[in-house]
Design a protein around this motif. Sequence first.
Motif, PDB file in Angstrom:
ATOM      1  N   ILE A 201      -1.406   1.628  -1.002  1.00 48.43           N
ATOM      2  CA  ILE A 201      -1.006   0.248  -1.293  1.00 48.43           C
ATOM      3  C   ILE A 201       0.480   0.093  -0.986  1.00 48.43           C
ATOM      4  O   ILE A 201       1.303   0.876  -1.476  1.00 48.43           O
ATOM      5  N   ASP A 202       0.820  -0.881  -0.172  1.00 51.62           N
ATOM      6  CA  ASP A 202       2.222  -1.210   0.104  1.00 51.62           C
ATOM      7  C   ASP A 202       2.487  -2.647  -0.333  1.00 51.62           C
ATOM      8  O   ASP A 202       1.615  -3.518  -0.224  1.00 51.62           O
ATOM      9  N   ILE A 203       3.686  -2.864  -0.856  1.00 49.69           N
ATOM     10  CA  ILE A 203       4.111  -4.213  -1.237  1.00 49.69           C
ATOM     11  C   ILE A 203       5.361  -4.537  -0.432  1.00 49.69           C
ATOM     12  O   ILE A 203       6.413  -3.925  -0.634  1.00 49.69           O
ATOM     13  N   ASN A 204       5.253  -5.473   0.479  1.00 49.28           N
ATOM     14  CA  ASN A 204       6.356  -5.818   1.369  1.00 49.28           C
ATOM     15  C   ASN A 204       6.972  -7.163   0.969  1.00 49.28           C
ATOM     16  O   ASN A 204       6.295  -8.042   0.427  1.00 49.28           O
ATOM     17  N   GLY A 205       8.257  -7.292   1.235  1.00 46.41           N
ATOM     18  CA  GLY A 205       8.932  -8.565   1.009  1.00 46.41           C
ATOM     19  C   GLY A 205       9.553  -8.711  -0.366  1.00 46.41           C
ATOM     20  O   GLY A 205       9.963  -9.805  -0.750  1.00 46.41           O
ATOM     21  N   VAL A 206       9.620  -7.605  -1.156  1.00 47.02           N
ATOM     22  CA  VAL A 206      10.197  -7.681  -2.490  1.00 47.02           C
ATOM     23  C   VAL A 206      11.263  -6.604  -2.638  1.00 47.02           C
ATOM     24  O   VAL A 206      11.254  -5.585  -1.937  1.00 47.02           O
TER      25      VAL A 206
ATOM     26  N   THR B  78      13.359  -3.612  -4.764  1.00 50.16           N
ATOM     27  CA  THR B  78      12.834  -2.408  -5.424  1.00 50.16           C
ATOM     28  C   THR B  78      12.462  -2.647  -6.880  1.00 50.16           C
ATOM     29  O   THR B  78      11.392  -2.239  -7.343  1.00 50.16           O
ATOM     30  N   ASN B  79      13.335  -3.319  -7.633  1.00 49.17           N
ATOM     31  CA  ASN B  79      13.049  -3.549  -9.056  1.00 49.17           C
ATOM     32  C   ASN B  79      11.807  -4.408  -9.252  1.00 49.17           C
ATOM     33  O   ASN B  79      10.998  -4.168 -10.150  1.00 49.17           O
ATOM     34  N   ASP B  80      11.641  -5.442  -8.381  1.00 47.15           N
ATOM     35  CA  ASP B  80      10.448  -6.281  -8.458  1.00 47.15           C
ATOM     36  C   ASP B  80       9.203  -5.475  -8.117  1.00 47.15           C
ATOM     37  O   ASP B  80       8.144  -5.657  -8.725  1.00 47.15           O
ATOM     38  N   GLN B  81       9.317  -4.590  -7.148  1.00 47.43           N
ATOM     39  CA  GLN B  81       8.158  -3.798  -6.741  1.00 47.43           C
ATOM     40  C   GLN B  81       7.659  -2.930  -7.892  1.00 47.43           C
ATOM     41  O   GLN B  81       6.450  -2.846  -8.138  1.00 47.43           O
ATOM     42  N   LYS B  82       8.584  -2.312  -8.621  1.00 47.14           N
ATOM     43  CA  LYS B  82       8.173  -1.473  -9.752  1.00 47.14           C
ATOM     44  C   LYS B  82       7.470  -2.299 -10.822  1.00 47.14           C
ATOM     45  O   LYS B  82       6.487  -1.856 -11.418  1.00 47.14           O
ATOM     46  N   ALA B  83       7.977  -3.511 -11.059  1.00 42.71           N
ATOM     47  CA  ALA B  83       7.356  -4.373 -12.065  1.00 42.71           C
ATOM     48  C   ALA B  83       5.986  -4.841 -11.609  1.00 42.71           C
ATOM     49  O   ALA B  83       5.028  -4.884 -12.402  1.00 42.71           O
ATOM     50  N   ILE B  84       5.854  -5.197 -10.345  1.00 43.40           N
ATOM     51  CA  ILE B  84       4.576  -5.683  -9.813  1.00 43.40           C
ATOM     52  C   ILE B  84       3.523  -4.584  -9.850  1.00 43.40           C
ATOM     53  O   ILE B  84       2.348  -4.826 -10.159  1.00 43.40           O
ATOM     54  N   GLU B  85       3.929  -3.350  -9.565  1.00 41.83           N
ATOM     55  CA  GLU B  85       2.976  -2.236  -9.578  1.00 41.83           C
ATOM     56  C   GLU B  85       2.345  -2.054 -10.961  1.00 41.83           C
ATOM     57  O   GLU B  85       1.221  -1.552 -11.075  1.00 41.83           O
ATOM     58  N   GLN B  86       3.057  -2.476 -12.002  1.00 38.55           N
ATOM     59  CA  GLN B  86       2.536  -2.325 -13.354  1.00 38.55           C
ATOM     60  C   GLN B  86       1.534  -3.413 -13.736  1.00 38.55           C
ATOM     61  O   GLN B  86       0.722  -3.216 -14.647  1.00 38.55           O
TER      62      GLN B  86
END
Length: 756
Positions: free
Chosen positions: A91-96, A98-106
């Motif tokens: 799973i990759d999350i592009n366009g965000v 680093t801090n947002d990515q960690k929160a979204i992964e949760q």
Amino acid sequence: MKKAILSSFIIATSINAMPIQSVKFNGLLHLSDESASEISGLKVGSEFSDEIANRAIINLYKQGYFQNIYIEENDGNVVVNLTEKPVIAKIDINGVVTNDQKAIEQIIDIKKGQMYDEFALNNTKIRIRQFYEARGYFDTVVTTDISPINENENSLHITLIVNRGENITIENVHLIGSNALDYSDIEPVVANKSREFMGWMWGLNDGKAKIYELPSDSEKIQDEYLKKGYLDAIVSAPSLNTHFDNYKADLSYYISEGEIYKTGNISINAPEFLELDTENIISDFKLQKGDILNSSKMKLDAQKLEDLVANKGFAYAKVYPRTNKNSDYTADIIYEVIPEEKVYIREVVISGNDRTADRIIRRELYLTEGNLYNKTDLMDSKNTLKRTGYFEDVQIIEKRVSKDQIDLEVAVKETNTGSIVGGIGYGSSDGLLLNAGVSDSNIFGTGYKGSIMVDKSDDTLSGNINLTNPRVNDSLYSLGGGIFANDYNWDEYDERNYGANIVAGRQIGRYINAYISYQIERSQIDGLDEFYRDAGYKNGINIKSAITPSISFNNTDDYYIPRSGIIASTSLEYAGLGGDMEFFKNRTTFNIYQGLQDYINMDLIFRYKSGFGYIFNDDSSKLPINEKLFLGGINSIRGYDSRSVTPKKNICNPKSNSGGIIPGCKIIETGGKISFNNSFELSFPIINRLKMRGVLFYDYGMIGHSDINEIKRSSAGAGIEWMTPIGPLQLFYAQALDNKQGDDTSSFEFTIGRRF
């Protein structure tokens, strides 16, 4: 014959009942044949029919592993063909960021290693949009790219492509129909505020809309009306008129105010067995008859009444304030008291104390097994534990086990009681000021307090070793002692002293401690010139043998950063039990702390600190100069060097040289007999997660020989307080406000390891 399920659609054919000769599963990856047979119910020797085939397909499909299932049967030989859902391998999350990515992964519904599920993927898109909407970003678009890994259709790489939306900025907030309140009245309490000029700066309002907090903002505005007596006030749901071409908006509330109500009769409706002195209780309420009715004060009064009932053992008592409106725009208040059952403590459990022994915690508790519940005892136990300085946080969690029993869990979070203590400063006369050492207020978790300290400057070198047991054998008695040695090279003389002391104490009640100490000290003064000798000071050795009774009061709610309470102490030192000096010396301190959160909804702390000293001695000229009083430094008047604020005297004597007799004069520091200093401080948060606070202060002090107004000095400044891993740090910038020619001033002072 075939029976199949494609997605969730079942195709049925007629199968005659017959015994199963064999069962074969094709396409299993995550289940064994045995598990699949058990789940499906298809076993050799059992009967096979249309109903059994349907049930087998549904049972297998419920496992969530399969997207296609069909069953073939030939003369009792059953073949179950399955196509498993693909697995999410990456799973990759592009366009965000680093801090947002960690929160979204949760918060997303899809995880690496899970079966691909289109519903979960769509829900993930919704959650990402909601994540940004909660932070004020709107029109966020989330697209996906799904591709197999290495042409393996059973392993998928999912890429979530996020195009974050824009912030809606509130330009204006309108209170339509409001006469009693304007925007400035509600601005401190609402989450959605209008944008201020240069709102991007820290501490100013940026105007970003917080959609999820809009409904509660209406309730907060209505509560502001209730605080002012508008019981009939109605505040509409918020209306956010947004221009999506520039993402700016106007926020409006439609308000019907009604009339102001005053407080009518106040009564308490409670069972007789509570034996409440209702008249006395009501007379102590914040809200009295004839006052403008204030919902905030009414809630505080209800809480006070609830605590009084809880102190009688009714842990689950509830107090519900009711208002009855009258035609003359008064409202009677009836406090309904529902006590429920008396509650006893069944068990007290200690948790979180990896280092501190259980008994060290238990000896500070005023509630234990078998005691009747008492709310004041509970809060005093919590505050007493926090005052020890052993813990960063203390929570006492109530767990109801029956209608008349409760368990208490004392959950502590230990702090770094052992620390390297250090400080640095600079004075115009003393130069670089250093102090260092090690201390521990909870040695090996036993509650013992000990320290080894060394102070060094251009003119001084001093050290001390101290050890104290604050609760001997867990009793109310304390015992401690220490040794010290100092070497001072003052401008006018040298002083060397060393000695020892022993201190015994006893706790009296919850907040008061009484002590008595004995000190023996040998001091030697050298280098005093004829000017000091003519002022009455002498070189030589002095022995002081002194006993000092003292008493202290402390009901604060924390050791390092108290938000409520008082610390006060007074002592009377008598020197004359042997030795060669005799005097009485009083030292008194008074500190008060008051958090302002309940009053202005901001985490501000007001502090007032003061100190007073007085020497009772008819002939002060017989006192060595090192026993006099001095002000200046971080503990009295910041911005002035330590011990530099003191009375001075111009001494003139004839001075001989080879050329004859020439008169000479000199200004000398004589020390004081009476002194007073106080500080006003305002502490505010800077970075809460780092436990860093700022402070503004004003210091003022007076000192004299016979008149306290002889010398007056003051200073003001700002500083930082920070609970670092090695102890509390204080950094101050101070500006002397009324310094005179000859004063020794300093600007920056820094210390680690002191109590704030």
